[in-house]
Every structure is written in C-alpha cells, then in structure tokens.
Design a protein around this motif. Structure first.
Motif, PDB file in Angstrom:
ATOM      1  N   SER A  17      45.576  43.375  42.149  1.00 50.70           N
ATOM      2  CA  SER A  17      46.371  44.169  41.198  1.00 50.70           C
ATOM      3  C   SER A  17      47.529  44.796  41.956  1.00 50.70           C
ATOM      4  N   ALA A  18      48.561  45.191  41.201  1.00 50.14           N
ATOM      5  CA  ALA A  18      49.683  45.893  41.823  1.00 50.14           C
ATOM      6  C   ALA A  18      49.210  47.237  42.399  1.00 50.14           C
ATOM      7  N   THR A  19      48.202  47.818  41.752  1.00 47.76           N
ATOM      8  CA  THR A  19      47.632  49.077  42.268  1.00 47.76           C
ATOM      9  C   THR A  19      47.092  48.878  43.680  1.00 47.76           C
ATOM     10  N   VAL A  30      48.714  36.940  28.589  1.00 50.23           N
ATOM     11  CA  VAL A  30      48.256  38.308  28.870  1.00 50.23           C
ATOM     12  C   VAL A  30      46.948  38.265  29.641  1.00 50.23           C
TER      13      VAL A  30
HETATM   14  P1  ATP Z   1      48.761  47.678  37.915  1.00 56.40           P
HETATM   15  O1  ATP Z   1      47.703  47.536  38.965  1.00 56.40           O
HETATM   16  O2  ATP Z   1      49.959  48.497  38.347  1.00 56.40           O
HETATM   17  O3  ATP Z   1      48.213  48.120  36.583  1.00 56.40           O
HETATM   18  P2  ATP Z   1      48.832  44.790  37.382  1.00 56.40           P
HETATM   19  O4  ATP Z   1      48.451  44.150  38.658  1.00 56.40           O
HETATM   20  O5  ATP Z   1      47.819  44.831  36.275  1.00 56.40           O
HETATM   21  O6  ATP Z   1      49.428  46.250  37.669  1.00 56.40           O
HETATM   22  P3  ATP Z   1      51.016  44.243  35.539  1.00 56.40           P
HETATM   23  O7  ATP Z   1      52.448  44.028  35.886  1.00 56.40           O
HETATM   24  O8  ATP Z   1      50.635  45.467  34.826  1.00 56.40           O
HETATM   25  O9  ATP Z   1      50.160  44.083  36.905  1.00 56.40           O
HETATM   26  O10 ATP Z   1      50.460  42.968  34.775  1.00 56.40           O
HETATM   27  C1  ATP Z   1      51.230  42.114  33.976  1.00 56.40           C
HETATM   28  C2  ATP Z   1      50.277  41.152  33.289  1.00 56.40           C
HETATM   29  O11 ATP Z   1      49.587  40.368  34.256  1.00 56.40           O
HETATM   30  C3  ATP Z   1      49.192  41.835  32.454  1.00 56.40           C
HETATM   31  O12 ATP Z   1      48.967  41.057  31.287  1.00 56.40           O
HETATM   32  C4  ATP Z   1      47.972  41.790  33.373  1.00 56.40           C
HETATM   33  O13 ATP Z   1      46.770  41.793  32.646  1.00 56.40           O
HETATM   34  C5  ATP Z   1      48.183  40.465  34.077  1.00 56.40           C
HETATM   35  N1  ATP Z   1      47.571  40.397  35.418  1.00 56.40           N
HETATM   36  C6  ATP Z   1      47.944  41.088  36.517  1.00 56.40           C
HETATM   37  N2  ATP Z   1      47.190  40.754  37.575  1.00 56.40           N
HETATM   38  C7  ATP Z   1      46.309  39.807  37.139  1.00 56.40           C
HETATM   39  C8  ATP Z   1      45.253  39.065  37.775  1.00 56.40           C
HETATM   40  N3  ATP Z   1      44.955  39.237  39.066  1.00 56.40           N
HETATM   41  N4  ATP Z   1      44.554  38.182  37.010  1.00 56.40           N
HETATM   42  C9  ATP Z   1      44.859  38.027  35.694  1.00 56.40           C
HETATM   43  N5  ATP Z   1      45.848  38.686  35.045  1.00 56.40           N
HETATM   44  C10 ATP Z   1      46.560  39.574  35.745  1.00 56.40           C
END
Ligand code: ATP
Length: 206
Positions: free
Chosen positions: A173-175, A115
């Motif tokens: 991030s996906a955002t 996570v």
């Molecule tokens: P959004 O921006 O839509 O909230 P997200 O980039 O956080 O999406 P998720 O699919 O919600 O992506 O994340 C799945 C898991 O990956 C979560 O546990 C999140 O904390 C982790 N995660 C996502 N991007 C990263 C990153 N760049 N570094 C560390 N952990 C990440």
C-alpha cells in the motif's frame, strides 16, 4: 464507409483512479493483470485532485502525484497518466471522471473501472453510485486481507454487479511506502527507481 457499417466498440479502456500517494508496484501489477485478462487496449491512471477537506488528504500535491505516475509509467505505452480529475475544479468523484471520459472518447469506447476490493466494498458511499455501473463495467480486484464477494452486497450496491478478478494479490500500500520512507528504510522493492529518485530529490514523505 460504403455499405459496411462501422463496428461500434472499437476500444476497451481501463480506468484506474487513485490518490497514488505514491504510485507503487501493487498499482502497476493490478493494471497489468486486468489489461491482460480483459484484453484491454489501454489503461488510464486517473490521479485524484488535491482534496484538502478530506479526512486523510494526500501528503503529496496533485502535481507531484501526477508526475510520479508519469515517471512510473514512462516506458509502458499502453498505460497512460490522466489529469482529467486534476483539471476539473472541486473534489474528485468517479461519476464525473466517467462522464468526462465518455465525452472525450465518444461512444465507440467501452470503459472498465478498476477498483481494489477495499474500494469496491465502499462504493455505495460514492456520489451517484447507481450511475457508475451504467457508465463502466466494474472490475473489483483482489487485495490481500480484503475479502470480496459480489454476492454479499445488496443489489443496490454498485459492487453487486462487479466482476471479481483475483489478480496478482500483492500486499503493498502507499501507506506502507510512506511509513518506510519516514523511517529512512529502503522502498526499492515497492516503487520504481524513477519514482524513488523523484521522492529523493523533492524530499517528499520525510
Ligand atoms: P493508501 O495506503 O494511501 O490508502 P493505496 O495503496 O490504497 O493508498 P490508492 O491510490 O488509494 O493506493 O489506490 C488506488 C486504487 O488501487 C484503489 O482502488 C485501491 O483499492 C487499489 N489498490 C492499491 N493497492 C492495491 C493492491 N496492492 N492490490 C490491489 N488493489 C490495490
């Protein structure tokens, strides 16, 4: 087996759940770093179901998000896309994911729940949070801008027993991916070429 007793734990499997809306290089780099550091045999990327009742539901459907995960992992045999949360009816809860995986894989597998630090901090609000730590070892992975210290959490908080692993610290991030796509800007540094092509042909995130 003769007089030799079979060894109990034969496989170490990482469980990385997410909406993956869409999957990006942060996800894949985190999985790679944990895979290496914890000497795992496999990482399952477990895609959440459609959850229309959630406050911020994913934009892409579960089947599109799953397809993109498959495309991104296509040439990495130790990383596998899992639809276990999609085929189960109803909302996705990690405790259900882990129970189903235990049933599917049996007792010889040890699970490592991966996570991001942001998700780990909110784990006390997850369904049956206390169970989760019994079903898997929790690995909280560093994320830029998200301070994480297991000692900050009360002992009833699932993340208080988590192993903290700083990991690659990739600020994606996906955002960010979705907002760049909406603005018509390039995302080639953030997602794989195959995923970019899928988004292009399906006109997702416009
Ligand atoms: P959004 O921006 O839509 O909230 P997200 O980039 O956080 O999406 P998720 O699919 O919600 O992506 O994340 C799945 C898991 O990956 C979560 O546990 C999140 O904390 C982790 N995660 C996502 N991007 C990263 C990153 N760049 N570094 C560390 N952990 C990440």
């Amino acid at each position: 087996m003769g007089i030799m007793s079979p060894s109990r734990i034969t496989k170490k499997v990482g469980v990385f759940g997410g909406t993956f809306d869409p999957i990006h290089i942060g996800h894949v780099s985190v999985a790679r770093a944990v895979f290496d550091a914890f000497d795992l045999d496999q990482v399952l990327f477990v895609v959440t179901a459609d959850q229309w009742l959630r406050e911020n539901p994913p934009l892409a459907s579960a089947s599109d998000r799953f397809k993109m995960v498959e495309l991104a992992l296509g040439n990495i045999p130790e990383f596998v896309a899992s639809n276990i949360d999609i085929v189960r009816d109803g909302s996705t809860y990690t405790v259900d994911t882990l129970r189903d995986l235990h049933e599917l894989f049996g007792d010889s597998v040890e699970f490592f729940l991966i996570v991001g630090a942001d998700s780990a901090a909110s784990m006390d609000r997850w369904k049956s949070a206390g169970q989760i730590a019994r079903l898997a070892m929790i690995i909280a992975v560093g994320r830029p801008g998200q301070r994480f210290d297991a000692e900050l959490f009360d002992e009833s908080h699932p993340a208080s027993g988590a192993a903290y692993f700083e990991g690659p610290m990739i600020d994606v991030s996906a955002t960010l991916v979705r907002s760049r796509l909406r603005a018509g800007r390039s995302v080639s540094d953030l997602i794989s070429e195959t995923v970019a092509q899928y988004i292009e042909t399906t006109a997702l995130y416009r």
